[in-house]
Design an enzyme around this catalytic site. Structure first.
Site, mmCIF file in Angstrom:
data_model
loop_
_atom_site.group_PDB
_atom_site.id
_atom_site.type_symbol
_atom_site.label_atom_id
_atom_site.label_comp_id
_atom_site.label_asym_id
_atom_site.label_seq_id
_atom_site.Cartn_x
_atom_site.Cartn_y
_atom_site.Cartn_z
ATOM 1 N N ARG A 160 0.777 -1.056 0.086
ATOM 2 C CA ARG A 160 0.083 -0.027 0.016
ATOM 3 C C ARG A 160 0.826 1.216 -0.043
ATOM 4 N NH1 ARG A 160 -2.139 -3.529 3.983
ATOM 5 N NH2 ARG A 160 -4.046 -4.393 3.520
ATOM 6 N N LYS A 184 -2.442 -2.555 7.729
ATOM 7 C CA LYS A 184 -3.598 -2.001 8.623
ATOM 8 C C LYS A 184 -3.898 -2.927 9.698
ATOM 9 C CE LYS A 184 -6.345 -0.654 4.375
ATOM 10 N NZ LYS A 184 -7.841 -0.688 3.685
ATOM 11 N N HIS A 258 -1.773 2.750 -6.152
ATOM 12 C CA HIS A 258 -2.280 1.489 -5.842
ATOM 13 C C HIS A 258 -2.614 0.521 -7.132
ATOM 14 C CE1 HIS A 258 -4.490 -0.165 -2.390
ATOM 15 N NE2 HIS A 258 -5.270 -0.646 -3.284
ATOM 16 N N ARG A 261 0.028 -2.010 -6.972
ATOM 17 C CA ARG A 261 -0.458 -3.011 -6.109
ATOM 18 C C ARG A 261 -1.422 -3.897 -6.632
ATOM 19 N NH1 ARG A 261 -1.238 -4.508 -0.671
ATOM 20 N NH2 ARG A 261 -3.204 -4.772 0.168
ATOM 21 N N HIS A 284 -4.048 -9.046 3.092
ATOM 22 C CA HIS A 284 -5.489 -9.021 3.201
ATOM 23 C C HIS A 284 -6.005 -9.968 4.413
ATOM 24 C CE1 HIS A 284 -6.321 -7.857 -1.162
ATOM 25 N NE2 HIS A 284 -6.047 -6.707 -0.615
ATOM 26 N N TYR A 293 -8.725 -10.346 -7.768
ATOM 27 C CA TYR A 293 -7.740 -10.334 -8.493
ATOM 28 C C TYR A 293 -7.932 -11.423 -9.785
ATOM 29 C CZ TYR A 293 -6.076 -6.673 -6.001
ATOM 30 O OH TYR A 293 -5.793 -5.324 -5.470
#
Length: 312
Positions: A160, A184, A258, A261, A284, A293
């Site tokens: 990120r 995150k 992004h 990514r 994730h 994806y």
């Protein structure tokens, strides 16, 4: 543009609202106590203030009819289903907090379903486009070496943009070829660099970073990637940078940090990586987030089939 050096990672500031109602101040404090990030808290507050402007009554007095009216007004204003769903989610969280703190007995959002939004596919950047982008920086300069290393690391590791901006020297292990990334929710993961990114990062650290450190008159900045003032970069700095290099590389489609990514994940799957491994590399928490994806890879295969198969 600010010329102030940032010797600590740049963090978003809480949204400032004049004459904010007591209940929204209390809701902010509750979100802070839950450990929600500043960006998340700002998003909730921004949505709730937008809702208040659409009604003559305070949010604390809203009924289901008020919520439905709000969604209707958002639709009339041309707001996308995704925006409507996000604002409804903010209202749900607010009323869930109110019920939990006995400020009211009911949640007026309880019976309202979110608009169907579908799931937009990420921008597709081909391997050729990525290669041209990575070749765009002028590596005869310190800034060019820095930018080359940043692009290589971003693509090689699928980071990120905030993870790249906040990357510190202690998170880098060139000998082992790994980065220790804090993502995150303060979750930590190890991400392999790969040969090209490792080499570009080593070149930058050995031959360019010292030149940028020399511009730092005070403080002890541990950022890997420094600005020309010797401090941490902002997301905006890097956004403009990648736009510049996309133009140099002849990439006409709109791209952002992004996008690399997305390219990282899609290209891994195209070359046979399993979904679970890609999930771990991206950081994730839910596999369903990574599954998007697979749709990108499938869509690309379908386009190739239609373009080149005699009966496509």
């Amino acid at each position: 543009m600010s010329r102030v050096r940032a010797v600590q990672p740049r963090q978003p500031k809480p949204l400032v609202v004049e004459e904010e109602p007591e209940y929204l101040v209390a809701f902010r404090q509750a979100m802070l106590a839950r450990g929600l990030s500043t960006r998340t808290r700002n998003a909730y507050v921004r949505d709730l203030h937008q809702c208040e402007l659409m009604s003559h009554s305070a949010l604390t007095c809203w009924t289901e009819t008020d919520v439905l009216h709000c969604l209707s007004e958002l639709h009339k204003a041309g707001k996308t289903p995704r925006t409507q769903a996000r604002i409804l989610s903010s209202l749900r969280q607010f009323y869930f907090w109110m019920v939990g703190n006995e400020r009211r007995e009911d949640n007026p959002c309880a019976r309202i379903k979110s608009p169907k939004i579908g799931r937009a596919l990420p921008s597709d950047l081909s391997e050729t486009d990525v290669e041209n982008l990575l070749l765009a920086p002028d590596t005869s300069t310190a800034i060019g070496l820095r930018d080359k290393a940043m692009l290589e690391v971003l693509y090689a590791c699928g980071l990120r943009v905030s993870e790249l901006m906040n990357l510190s020297l202690e998170q880098v292990n060139l000998n082992a070829g790994w980065l220790q990334i804090t993502g995150k929710g303060n979750k930590t993961r190890l991400v392999p660099l790969g040969d090209y990114a490792n080499e570009a990062l080593e070149d930058y650290l050995n031959h360019a970073r010292g030149e940028l450190v020399a511009t730092l008159k005070s403080g002890n900045c541990q950022a890997v990637f420094l600005t020309t003032q010797g401090g941490y970069m902002t997301r905006q700095n890097f956004w403009y940078m990648i736009k510049k290099y996309a133009k140099v590389a002849g990439i006409v489609k709109e791209i952002s940090p992004h996008t690399l990514r997305h390219a990282f994940a899609t290209h891994l799957l195209n070359h046979g990586a399993d979904l679970r491994s890609v999930q771990l590399l991206l950081g994730h928490s839910d596999l369903s987030t990574t599954q998007i994806y697979t749709h990108v890879a499938t869509a690309r295969l379908q386009a190739l089939h239609q373009a080149h198969h005699p009966r496509g």
